[in-house]
Design an enzyme around this catalytic site. Structure first.
Site, PDB file in Angstrom:
ATOM      1  CD  GLU A 180      11.283  14.436  53.670  1.00 16.24           C
ATOM      2  OE1 GLU A 180      10.815  15.068  52.703  1.00 16.24           O
ATOM      3  OE2 GLU A 180      10.653  13.535  54.278  1.00 16.24           O
ATOM      4  CG  PHE A 182       6.464   0.421  52.060  1.00 17.46           C
ATOM      5  CD1 PHE A 182       5.842   1.011  50.961  1.00 17.46           C
ATOM      6  CD2 PHE A 182       6.387   1.062  53.295  1.00 17.46           C
ATOM      7  CE1 PHE A 182       5.144   2.209  51.103  1.00 17.46           C
ATOM      8  CE2 PHE A 182       5.681   2.253  53.439  1.00 17.46           C
ATOM      9  CZ  PHE A 182       5.068   2.827  52.339  1.00 17.46           C
ATOM     10  CD  GLN A 183       7.883   4.988  53.130  1.00 17.18           C
ATOM     11  OE1 GLN A 183       8.312   4.901  54.270  1.00 17.18           O
ATOM     12  NE2 GLN A 183       7.038   5.929  52.750  1.00 17.18           N
ATOM     13  CG  MET A 225      20.201  34.106  35.714  1.00 15.65           C
ATOM     14  SD  MET A 225      20.944  35.736  35.640  1.00 15.65           S
ATOM     15  CE  MET A 225      21.972  35.690  37.089  1.00 15.65           C
ATOM     16  CE  LYS A 274      10.425  -0.580  62.301  1.00 13.14           C
ATOM     17  NZ  LYS A 274      10.387   0.411  63.379  1.00 13.14           N
TER      18      LYS A 274
HETATM   19  C1  LIG Z   1      16.288  23.838  41.056  1.00 12.89           C
HETATM   20  C2  LIG Z   1      16.669  24.710  39.916  1.00 12.89           C
HETATM   21  N1  LIG Z   1      15.978  24.637  38.757  1.00 12.89           N
HETATM   22  C3  LIG Z   1      16.314  25.436  37.715  1.00 12.89           C
HETATM   23  C4  LIG Z   1      17.366  26.295  37.803  1.00 12.89           C
HETATM   24  C5  LIG Z   1      17.759  27.159  36.612  1.00 12.89           C
HETATM   25  N2  LIG Z   1      17.573  28.581  36.922  1.00 12.89           N
HETATM   26  C6  LIG Z   1      18.591  29.382  37.319  1.00 12.89           C
HETATM   27  S1  LIG Z   1      18.129  30.939  37.660  1.00 12.89           S
HETATM   28  C7  LIG Z   1      16.528  30.604  37.248  1.00 12.89           C
HETATM   29  C8  LIG Z   1      15.478  31.674  37.340  1.00 12.89           C
HETATM   30  C9  LIG Z   1      15.174  32.047  38.727  1.00 12.89           C
HETATM   31  O1  LIG Z   1      14.021  32.832  38.744  1.00 12.89           O
HETATM   32  P1  LIG Z   1      13.572  33.622  40.019  1.00 12.89           P
HETATM   33  O2  LIG Z   1      13.656  32.778  41.219  1.00 12.89           O
HETATM   34  O3  LIG Z   1      12.276  34.272  39.749  1.00 12.89           O
HETATM   35  O4  LIG Z   1      14.729  34.697  40.210  1.00 12.89           O
HETATM   36  P2  LIG Z   1      15.172  35.945  39.317  1.00 12.89           P
HETATM   37  O5  LIG Z   1      16.244  35.458  38.396  1.00 12.89           O
HETATM   38  O6  LIG Z   1      13.966  36.447  38.600  1.00 12.89           O
HETATM   39  O7  LIG Z   1      15.695  36.884  40.338  1.00 12.89           O
HETATM   40  C10 LIG Z   1      16.386  29.267  36.840  1.00 12.89           C
HETATM   41  C11 LIG Z   1      15.137  28.681  36.367  1.00 12.89           C
HETATM   42  C12 LIG Z   1      18.069  26.327  39.029  1.00 12.89           C
HETATM   43  N3  LIG Z   1      19.134  27.101  39.218  1.00 12.89           N
HETATM   44  N4  LIG Z   1      17.697  25.547  40.063  1.00 12.89           N
END
Ligand SMILES: Cc1ncc(C[n+]2csc(CCOP(=O)(O)OP(=O)(O)O)c2C)c(N)n1
Lengths: 566, 163
Positions: free
Chosen positions: A49, A111-112, A480, A161
Site C-alpha cells: 500500500e 478485527f482490522q 548518505m 463497510k
Molecule cells: C524510510 C527511510 N529510512 C531511513 C532514512 C534515512 N536515510 C537517508 S539516506 C539513507 C541512505 C540511503 O541509502 P541508499 O538507498 O543505498 O542510497 P545512497 O545514499 O547510497 O545513494 C538513509 C538510511 C530515510 N530517509 N528514509
C-alpha cells in the site's frame, strides 16, 4: 433509483475525471472491488500500500491531476501513512480512500480496525470519516476540491463497510459549498507594487523558486520575468525543472548540496525573491546567517509558509502564477523608462556570479579504468536521454546526484520525495509517472538501500507492462549516512554497510524484468543504450565507487557558505 | 528573545466530531502551548465557539492564528486581545467550613458576590465567576481556611459591542 455506497463512490470518481486508481483490496472494500471492473477506471494492483500512495503521488505530479488510492482498513490503511506524509510534505494533491469496519463496531477494537482518521490528522490536509451513505457523494466532491484547491495536499476519506453497502439516492453536487477555507489566489496589487519597486532598486537580486512554481504552472512566467529583469535564478530540490537547468541565468540548486554560485549568491544578495518555496532548513542552513543583508519578497498561496522561518519584507499571499503575471504586467508597462533606463543596473552582480561559477563545484574525475563514478552514470543518463526523460529518485546520495547532474529543463520531469525524504519512493513513483505518460521514458535513479524498500513493485511494473528503467547506483552502503559517518564521525562506519544484498540482476529476472550490470566505466554507456532500447522494465546494477561523497556539502546547521567542496 | 505575550483567541468552528482534536492537535503537534480552552455551541447549532488562551512570542502567535485559519473546519479566528473584550471563568471551590470558620467563608462569599451552592457539616461549595484576578483573589482568601478541592472552567470571552 437508489445506488449502493460503492456505486455512488465509483460514479463520483468518474465525475471527477478519475482515470486510474492505485490500490490493494481487502475484506471491507470488496463491494467496491466488485463494481470496479464495470467502470472505465483502470485499477493498478500494487504489491504494498505504501507504493500505491507513492505511485498516485507521482502520477499527480507528472500529470497535474489528482492521484487516487484505494486500500482496505487496518493494516491496509496504516501502510499508507508514509506515503501520505510524503505527499503532504511536498503538497501533492491526492485522494486516499480507506476501508473501515462497519460504523456499528467502530471504536470496539474490531478485527482490522484502526483510527486512520486520527492517525493521519497531522499528515493530511483534511480527512473524513463518512458516516452516512447519503453524504458520500458530497464528501467525495469536497475531497477532490480540497486536494487541489489552494495549497494542494492529500485528503483521506475513510469508508465504513456498511456505508459502502447501504443504498441511497445518487445526487452529485455541482458545486462545493463550504463556509470555511477560502484560499487567496489573487495577489494584492499593493504588495506587487512594493515588490516591483524593490526589484528595480536591487543591485544584487536572486530569485529562489520552489515546488509552488511547478504546481501552480508558473514556469513560463518565471522564465520571462528572470529574462526581462536579468535576475539569476536558483531553486530548491522541489523546484528543479521550474526553471531551465541549461539557462545562462541558472545558478543551480540551493542549499545543503547546492552549487557554490547558488549558495554564495543567496548569502550575498540584497534582494531575494522566493516564489512557492518554504525555506526548509536544508535550504537555508543556519538561519541567522541566511542572506543577512537582503530584503525578502515571498510569494506563496499558503500564508502559514510566509514568515514561518525567516522574516519577510514583502509578503505576497496568492497563487504564484497570478503574482508573476501581475509582476510581468508592471515590467511590461514600465520596462522602457525604468528597467532599461538603468534603474536596475546589476551588471556588477552578474559579473560576480560569473566569477563564482568558475569554482566548478560540480566536478568529479572519471578515471578510465578506475571504479565507475555515480556522477558519471547520471551524466550519461542525461546525455543519452537528451534531458527528455522523467526522472524519479530514491533518497540519499542517488537523489542528490540526480538533482545535480541531470539538467532539468521542463517542469514535472523531476519527481522526488523532498520534504519527507522517504526511501522506497522512486520505483513506485516511476510507475505512477509512466502511467501518466505512457510514451515517455521514465527512469528511477536509485540507491541499493532504498530500492530494497519497495523492490516488490517490479512485479507491478512487469504485470502492467510499464517499461520503467531503474538505475541502481550500487555503492553497497547506505551511502548518505556513510558519508556522514566518514565526515563527522571519523569513518566509524556502523550499520551502513549493505553486504547481503541480493543479486539485483537475478532478482530482476526472477520478477520477469530485465537485469543488466555495469562494472567498469567503459560498460556504462553500452549498458544504458541497451536498457533504453528494451521496451520492458529494466533494472541496471551499476557497481559504483563505494566511498564517493556528495559535494558540495554544507554541514547541517552551518551557514550555506560553509561548503565542503570535495 | 522576543517577549512572550498572552493572547485570548476566539475560534468559530464547524460543530462536528473531531474538530476539537484538530485544533488541539495543531497546538501539540507544533509544540505550542494552550493555557485554557473552553468550547460550546453558538446560536447556530452547526457552529461551535472555542475560546483559548495561549502564550508565545509575536511570530509564534502569528503562526498559531494562521495555522488555525488553515484548518478546513475553522470558520473564523479572532484575536480578542487586539480589541476590547469581556472575559469570565468559573470556579467551584469546596472549602472547609467548621463552626469557627463558617462566618468567615460567608463574609468572603458576600464581598466577592459568590454563591454557596452546596453545604455539608464540614464543607461549603462555593461558585465564583469573574475575571482571572477576581478568581485568584478568592482562592487566596480561602486558602488559609482550608481548600478541599477546586474545579475551574477555561476562560470564555466576547468582544465588547461597538459604541
Ligand atoms: C524510510 C527511510 N529510512 C531511513 C532514512 C534515512 N536515510 C537517508 S539516506 C539513507 C541512505 C540511503 O541509502 P541508499 O538507498 O543505498 O542510497 P545512497 O545514499 O547510497 O545513494 C538513509 C538510511 C530515510 N530517509 N528514509
Amino acid at each position: 433509483m437508489e445506488s449502493s455506497g460503492a456505486e455512488i463512490l465509483l460514479e463520483s470518481l468518474m465525475r471527477e475525471g478519475v482515470e486510474v486508481i492505485f490500490g490493494y483490496p481487502g475484506g471491507v472494500i470488496t463491494d467496491i472491488y466488485d463494481k470496479l471492473p464495470s467502470t472505465k477506471i483502470r485499477h493498478v494492483l500494487v504489491r504494498h500500500e505504501q507504493a500505491a500512495v507513492h505511485a498516485a503521488d507521482s502520477y499527480a505530479r507528472a500529470s497535474g491531476k489528482v492521484g487516487v488510492v484505494l486500500v482496505t482498513s487496518g493494516p491496509g490503511a496504516t501502510n499508507t501513512v508514509t506515503g501520505i506524509a510524503s505527499a503532504y510534505m511536498d503538497s501533492v494533491p491526492l485522494v486516499v480512500l480507506t476501508g473501515q469496519v462497519p460504523t456499528g463496531v467502530i471504536g470496539n477494537d474490531a478485527f482490522q480496525e484502526v483510527d486512520i482518521v486520527g492517525i493521519t490528522r497531522s499528515c493530511t490536509k483534511h480527512n473524513y470519516l463518512v458516516k452516512e451513505t447519503e453524504k458520500l457523494a458530497a464528501i467525495i466532491k469536497e475531497a477532490f476540491h480540497l486536494a487541489s484547491f489552494g495549497r494542494p495536499g492529500p485528503i483521506l476519506v475513510d469508508l465504513p463497510k456498511d456505508v459502502i453497502a447501504r443504498k441511497a439516492e445518487f445526487r452529485y453536487p455541482r458545486k462545493v459549498k463550504m463556509r470555511s477555507y477560502k484560499p487567496t489566489y489573487e495577489a494584492h496589487p499593493k504588495q506587487i507594487r512594493k515588490a516591483f519597486e524593490l526589484m528595480l532598486q536591487a543591485k544584487k537580486p536572486v530569485i529562489l523558486a520552489g515546488g509552488g512554481v511547478i504546481s501552480s504552472g508558473a514556469h513560463r512566467e518565471l522564465k520571462t520575468l528572470a529574462e526581462k529583469m536579468r535576475f539569476p535564478v536558483t531553486t530548491t530540490l522541489m523546484g528543479l525543472g521550474g526553471f531551465p537547468g541549461t539557462h545562462e541565468l541558472w545558478l543551480g540548486m540551493l542549499g545543503m548540496h547546492g552549487t557554490y554560485q547558488a549558495n554564495m549568491a543567496v548569502a550575498a544578495c540584497d534582494l531575494l525573491i522566493a516564489i512557492g518555496a518554504r525555506f526548509d532548513d536544508r535550504v537555508t542552513g543556519k538561519l541567522d546567517e541566511f542572506c543577512p543583508d537582503a530584503k525578502l519578497i515571498h510569494i506563496d498561496i499558503d500564508p502559514t509558509s510566509i514568515k514561518k522561518n525567516v522574516d519577510i519584507h514583502v509578503p505576497i499571499v496568492g497563487d504564484c502564477r497570478n503574482a508573476l503575471v501581475k509582476l510581468l504586467n508592471l515590467t511590461a508597462k514600465e520596462f522602457k523608462d525604468r528597467v532599461r533606463g538603468g534603474a536596475s543596473d546589476h551588471r556588477a552582480w552578474l559579473r560576480q556570479i560569473k566569477a563564482w561559477r568558475e569554482t566548478y563545484s560540480l566536478k568529479y574525475d572519471q578515471a578510465k579504468d578506475g571504479p565507475i563514478k555515480p556522477q558519471y552514470v547520471v551524466e550519461e543518463i542525461y546525455r543519452l536521454t537528451k534531458g527528455n526523460a522523467i526522472i524519479t529518485t530514491e533518497v540519499g546520495q542517488n537523489q542528490m546526484w540526480a538533482a545535480q547532474y541531470y539538467h532539468f529543463t521542463k517542469p514535472r520531469t523531476f519527481i522526488t520525495s523532498g520534504g519527507l525524504g522517504c526511501m522506497g519512493f522512486g520505483l513506485p513513483a516511476a510507475l505512477g509517472a509512466q502511467i501518466a505518460h505512457p510514451k515517455k521514458l521514465v527512469i528511477d535513479i536509485a540507491g541499493d538501500g532504498s530500492i530494497q524498500m519497495n523492490i516488490q513493485e517490479l512485479a507491478t511494473a512487469v504485470e502492467n507492462k510499464l517499461p520503467v528503467k531503474v538505475a541502481i547506483l550500487n555503492n553497497q552502503y547506505l551511502g548518505m549516512v556513510r558519508q556522514f559517518q566518514e565526515i563527522f564521525y571519523n569513518k566509524r562506519y556502523f550499520a551502513t554497510s549493505l553486504t547481503g544484498a541480493p543479486d539485483f540482476v537475478k532478482l530482476s529476472e526472477a520478477y520477469g524484468a530485465v537485469g543488466l550490470r555495469a562494472e567498469k566505466p567503459s560498460e556504462v554507456t553500452p549498458v544504458l543504450e541497451e536498457a533504453l532500447r528494451i521496451k520492458r522494465p529494466v533494472l541496471i546494477d551499476f557497481r559504483v565507487e563505494q566511498e564517493e561523497c556528495v559535494y558540495p556539502m554544507v554541514p547541517a546547521g552551518a551557514p550555506i557558505t560553509n561548503m565542503l567542496l570535495a | 528573545m522576543m517577549q512572550n505575550e498572552r493572547r485570548t483567541i476566539s475560534v468559530l468552528v464547524d460543530n462536528e466530531p473531531g474538530v476539537l482534536s484538530r485544533v488541539t492537535g495543531l497546538f501539540s503537534g507544533r509544540g505550542f502551548n494552550i493555557e485554557s480552552l473552553s468550547v460550546g455551541e453558538t446560536l447556530d447549532p452547526t457552529i461551535s465557539r472555542i475560546t483559548l488562551v495561549t502564550t508565545g512570542s509575536p511570530p509564534i502567535i502569528e503562526q498559531i492564528i494562521k495555522q488555525l485559519r488553515k484548518l478546513i473546519n475553522v470558520i473564523k479566528v479572532v484575536d480578542l486581545t487586539e480589541t476590547e473584550f469581556v472575559e469570565r471563568e468559573m470556579l467551584l471551590i469546596k472549602v472547609r467550613a467548621e463552626a469557627a470558620s463558617r462566618a468567615e467563608v460567608l463574609r468572603i462569599v458576600d464581598i466577592f458576590r459568590c454563591k454557596v451552592v452546596d453545604a455539608s457539616p464540614h464543607f461549603y461549595t462555593v461558585e465564583v465567576t469573574g475575571s482571572e484576578s477576581k478568581i485568584q483573589a478568592v482562592l487566596d482568601l480561602f486558602t488559609p481556611l482550608g481548600i478541599e478541592e477546586i474545579v475551574k472552567t477555561g476562560k470564555i470571552a466576547i468582544a465588547r459591542s461597538k459604541k
